[in-house]
Design a protein around this motif. Structure first.
Motif, PDB file in Angstrom:
ATOM      1  N   ASP A 109      50.647  98.772  46.150  1.00  0.00           N
ATOM      2  CA  ASP A 109      50.373  99.909  47.022  1.00  0.00           C
ATOM      3  C   ASP A 109      51.086  99.815  48.372  1.00  0.00           C
ATOM      4  OD1 ASP A 109      48.969  97.807  48.115  1.00  0.00           O
ATOM      5  OD2 ASP A 109      47.002  98.771  47.981  1.00  0.00           O
ATOM      6  N   GLY A 110      51.907  98.775  48.567  1.00  0.00           N
ATOM      7  CA  GLY A 110      52.652  98.614  49.806  1.00  0.00           C
ATOM      8  C   GLY A 110      51.885  97.899  50.906  1.00  0.00           C
ATOM      9  N   LYS A 111      50.660  97.456  50.625  1.00  0.00           N
ATOM     10  CA  LYS A 111      49.868  96.729  51.612  1.00  0.00           C
ATOM     11  C   LYS A 111      50.100  95.227  51.455  1.00  0.00           C
ATOM     12  CE  LYS A 111      46.100 100.061  51.872  1.00  0.00           C
ATOM     13  NZ  LYS A 111      44.643 100.236  51.764  1.00  0.00           N
ATOM     14  N   TRP A 112      49.959  94.520  52.574  1.00  0.00           N
ATOM     15  CA  TRP A 112      50.068  93.069  52.569  1.00  0.00           C
ATOM     16  C   TRP A 112      48.671  92.472  52.496  1.00  0.00           C
ATOM     17  CZ3 TRP A 112      54.364  90.189  52.054  1.00  0.00           C
ATOM     18  CH2 TRP A 112      55.591  90.833  52.220  1.00  0.00           C
ATOM     19  N   TYR A 113      48.375  91.764  51.418  1.00  0.00           N
ATOM     20  CA  TYR A 113      47.057  91.187  51.193  1.00  0.00           C
ATOM     21  C   TYR A 113      47.066  89.691  51.491  1.00  0.00           C
ATOM     22  CZ  TYR A 113      45.847  95.558  48.952  1.00  0.00           C
ATOM     23  OH  TYR A 113      45.604  96.884  48.709  1.00  0.00           O
ATOM     24  N   LEU A 114      45.918  89.182  51.890  1.00  0.00           N
ATOM     25  CA  LEU A 114      45.743  87.756  52.109  1.00  0.00           C
ATOM     26  C   LEU A 114      45.820  87.045  50.757  1.00  0.00           C
ATOM     27  CD1 LEU A 114      44.966  85.303  53.849  1.00  0.00           C
ATOM     28  CD2 LEU A 114      42.567  85.963  53.519  1.00  0.00           C
ATOM     29  N   TRP A 115      46.691  86.082  50.646  1.00  0.00           N
ATOM     30  CA  TRP A 115      46.816  85.303  49.422  1.00  0.00           C
ATOM     31  C   TRP A 115      46.100  83.961  49.606  1.00  0.00           C
ATOM     32  CZ3 TRP A 115      47.586  86.775  44.773  1.00  0.00           C
ATOM     33  CH2 TRP A 115      47.938  85.865  43.778  1.00  0.00           C
ATOM     34  N   GLU A 116      46.433  83.250  50.695  1.00  0.00           N
ATOM     35  CA  GLU A 116      45.720  82.024  51.026  1.00  0.00           C
ATOM     36  C   GLU A 116      45.885  81.739  52.513  1.00  0.00           C
ATOM     37  OE1 GLU A 116      47.195  78.714  48.740  1.00  0.00           O
ATOM     38  OE2 GLU A 116      49.263  79.281  49.069  1.00  0.00           O
ATOM     39  N   GLN A 117      44.916  81.006  53.051  1.00  0.00           N
ATOM     40  CA  GLN A 117      44.974  80.678  54.469  1.00  0.00           C
ATOM     41  C   GLN A 117      44.741  79.187  54.656  1.00  0.00           C
ATOM     42  OE1 GLN A 117      42.230  79.549  56.365  1.00  0.00           O
ATOM     43  NE2 GLN A 117      40.720  79.780  54.742  1.00  0.00           N
ATOM     44  N   PHE A 118      45.409  78.650  55.663  1.00  0.00           N
ATOM     45  CA  PHE A 118      45.269  77.238  56.011  1.00  0.00           C
ATOM     46  C   PHE A 118      44.943  77.130  57.501  1.00  0.00           C
ATOM     47  CE2 PHE A 118      47.792  77.434  52.219  1.00  0.00           C
ATOM     48  CZ  PHE A 118      47.219  76.459  51.431  1.00  0.00           C
ATOM     49  N   LEU A 119      43.988  77.934  57.921  1.00  0.00           N
ATOM     50  CA  LEU A 119      43.632  78.029  59.328  1.00  0.00           C
ATOM     51  C   LEU A 119      42.432  77.163  59.718  1.00  0.00           C
ATOM     52  CD1 LEU A 119      43.982  81.894  59.787  1.00  0.00           C
ATOM     53  CD2 LEU A 119      45.666  80.115  60.353  1.00  0.00           C
ATOM     54  N   LEU A 120      41.724  76.613  58.767  1.00  0.00           N
ATOM     55  CA  LEU A 120      40.472  75.935  59.084  1.00  0.00           C
ATOM     56  C   LEU A 120      40.589  74.416  59.166  1.00  0.00           C
ATOM     57  CD1 LEU A 120      38.040  78.167  57.003  1.00  0.00           C
ATOM     58  CD2 LEU A 120      38.531  78.255  59.458  1.00  0.00           C
ATOM     59  N   ALA A 121      41.813  73.922  59.261  1.00  0.00           N
ATOM     60  CA  ALA A 121      42.000  72.475  59.422  1.00  0.00           C
ATOM     61  C   ALA A 121      41.470  72.044  60.788  1.00  0.00           C
ATOM     62  CB  ALA A 121      43.480  72.137  59.288  1.00  0.00           C
ATOM     63  N   ASP A 122      41.179  70.769  60.907  1.00  0.00           N
ATOM     64  CA  ASP A 122      40.581  70.237  62.126  1.00  0.00           C
ATOM     65  C   ASP A 122      41.512  70.398  63.327  1.00  0.00           C
ATOM     66  OD1 ASP A 122      38.503  69.119  63.489  1.00  0.00           O
ATOM     67  OD2 ASP A 122      38.900  67.063  62.834  1.00  0.00           O
ATOM     68  N   ILE A 123      40.913  70.585  64.499  1.00  0.00           N
ATOM     69  CA  ILE A 123      41.635  70.688  65.762  1.00  0.00           C
ATOM     70  C   ILE A 123      40.901  69.839  66.799  1.00  0.00           C
ATOM     71  CG2 ILE A 123      42.579  72.981  65.277  1.00  0.00           C
ATOM     72  CD1 ILE A 123      40.376  74.142  67.120  1.00  0.00           C
ATOM     73  N   ARG A 124      41.474  69.746  68.003  1.00  0.00           N
ATOM     74  CA  ARG A 124      40.800  68.989  69.065  1.00  0.00           C
ATOM     75  C   ARG A 124      39.455  69.635  69.382  1.00  0.00           C
ATOM     76  NH1 ARG A 124      46.132  68.653  70.231  1.00  0.00           N
ATOM     77  NH2 ARG A 124      46.281  70.531  71.468  1.00  0.00           N
ATOM     78  N   PRO A 125      38.420  68.822  69.595  1.00  0.00           N
ATOM     79  CA  PRO A 125      37.100  69.392  69.903  1.00  0.00           C
ATOM     80  C   PRO A 125      37.075  69.997  71.309  1.00  0.00           C
ATOM     81  CG  PRO A 125      37.022  67.005  70.003  1.00  0.00           C
ATOM     82  CD  PRO A 125      38.402  67.370  69.520  1.00  0.00           C
ATOM     83  N   PRO A 126      36.132  70.883  71.567  1.00  0.00           N
ATOM     84  CA  PRO A 126      35.993  71.449  72.907  1.00  0.00           C
ATOM     85  C   PRO A 126      35.639  70.352  73.917  1.00  0.00           C
ATOM     86  CG  PRO A 126      34.600  72.616  71.329  1.00  0.00           C
ATOM     87  CD  PRO A 126      35.164  71.428  70.628  1.00  0.00           C
ATOM     88  N   GLU A 127      36.092  70.531  75.143  1.00  0.00           N
ATOM     89  CA  GLU A 127      35.806  69.548  76.207  1.00  0.00           C
ATOM     90  C   GLU A 127      34.311  69.317  76.376  1.00  0.00           C
ATOM     91  OE1 GLU A 127      37.834  67.871  78.668  1.00  0.00           O
ATOM     92  OE2 GLU A 127      39.546  68.315  77.384  1.00  0.00           O
ATOM     93  N   SER A 128      33.503  70.361  76.196  1.00  0.00           N
ATOM     94  CA  SER A 128      32.057  70.218  76.420  1.00  0.00           C
ATOM     95  C   SER A 128      31.413  69.237  75.445  1.00  0.00           C
ATOM     96  CB  SER A 128      31.369  71.573  76.316  1.00  0.00           C
ATOM     97  OG  SER A 128      31.460  72.078  74.996  1.00  0.00           O
ATOM     98  N   THR A 129      32.071  68.941  74.324  1.00  0.00           N
ATOM     99  CA  THR A 129      31.509  67.998  73.352  1.00  0.00           C
ATOM    100  C   THR A 129      31.982  66.572  73.587  1.00  0.00           C
ATOM    101  OG1 THR A 129      33.273  68.335  71.731  1.00  0.00           O
ATOM    102  CG2 THR A 129      31.347  69.801  71.603  1.00  0.00           C
ATOM    103  N   ASN A 130      32.880  66.368  74.555  1.00  0.00           N
ATOM    104  CA  ASN A 130      33.434  65.061  74.836  1.00  0.00           C
ATOM    105  C   ASN A 130      32.617  64.391  75.944  1.00  0.00           C
ATOM    106  OD1 ASN A 130      34.909  62.813  75.525  1.00  0.00           O
ATOM    107  ND2 ASN A 130      36.855  63.895  75.773  1.00  0.00           N
ATOM    108  N   PRO A 131      31.889  63.337  75.624  1.00  0.00           N
ATOM    109  CA  PRO A 131      31.058  62.704  76.648  1.00  0.00           C
ATOM    110  C   PRO A 131      31.870  61.984  77.724  1.00  0.00           C
ATOM    111  CG  PRO A 131      30.970  61.432  74.625  1.00  0.00           C
ATOM    112  CD  PRO A 131      31.747  62.685  74.330  1.00  0.00           C
ATOM    113  N   TRP A 132      33.167  61.771  77.481  1.00  0.00           N
ATOM    114  CA  TRP A 132      34.018  61.070  78.434  1.00  0.00           C
ATOM    115  C   TRP A 132      34.826  62.018  79.321  1.00  0.00           C
ATOM    116  CZ3 TRP A 132      32.634  56.237  78.592  1.00  0.00           C
ATOM    117  CH2 TRP A 132      32.098  55.661  77.460  1.00  0.00           C
ATOM    118  N   ALA A 133      34.750  63.290  79.056  1.00  0.00           N
ATOM    119  CA  ALA A 133      35.553  64.237  79.837  1.00  0.00           C
ATOM    120  C   ALA A 133      34.891  64.572  81.170  1.00  0.00           C
ATOM    121  CB  ALA A 133      35.773  65.515  79.047  1.00  0.00           C
TER     122      ALA A 133
END
Length: 179
Positions: A155-179
């Motif tokens: 139909d000419g639309k671009w559909y989501l096939w797969e995503q790799f967006l949920l891999a781990d990233i740096r945690p928020p500063e508020s969760t770092n007890p040393w920050a």
């Protein structure tokens, strides 16, 4: 006359574009999501950015998030495995999808700037497979962009096939007890 004056120039390769997809506000329901201009899914960039938006709803409203993702997947809805994978990634990291909005960084606990903007990019290899696109989105908490693969429908639309967006990233500063 120079040494290479008679050599034709080669145009720059296609596939180095960057687009900022802007959402003025977050829709409150599936109908509002479908009413967004990007929900026409006319470009792979729009569908990639909508994927980020849909994943942001998961921590507060799983059913709405999954319905949005099913809409983006078109004729191939989420499988049981896909749903379990998403659930597992959200066990304790609800900030990951927000990190893809401009302005969201570990220092501000991944609070995005408004209007909500997702920067989506392509590279020279993004369209190596016919009817598929692999686009990249940068997270404020990762060192390299993550990708989303999209598929062009009949139909000419671009559909989501797969995503790799949920891999781990740096945690928020508020969760770092040393920050």
């Amino acid at each position: 006359m120079g040494f290479l004056d008679n050599v034709p120039t080669t145009p720059a390769p296609a596939g180095n574009g960057v687009r900022d997809i802007v959402f003025a506000a977050m829709p409150s329901d599936l109908e509002g999501f479908k009413a967004l201009p990007q929900a026409a899914m006319a470009t792979p960039f729009d569908t990639a950015a909508l994927t980020v938006l849909a994943l942001c709803y998961y921590p507060k409203n799983k059913e709405l998030s999954l319905a949005m993702l099913d809409y983006l997947k078109g004729p191939r809805p989420l499988s049981t495995y896909d749903k379990q994978f998403i659930r597992d990634r959200f066990m304790d990291k609800d900030y990951v999808p927000r990190s893809y909005f401009n302005g969201a960084t570990p220092q501000n606990d991944y609070e995005p700037a408004t209007p909500y903007t997702v920067r989506v990019s392509e590279n020279p290899y993004s369209y190596n497979e016919e009817n598929y696109a692999k686009l990249y989105i940068t997270s404020g908490g990762a060192d390299s962009p993550r990708y989303v693969q999209l598929r062009l429908g009949k139909d000419g639309k671009w559909y989501l096939w797969e995503q790799f967006l949920l891999a781990d990233i740096r945690p928020p500063e508020s969760t770092n007890p040393w920050a």
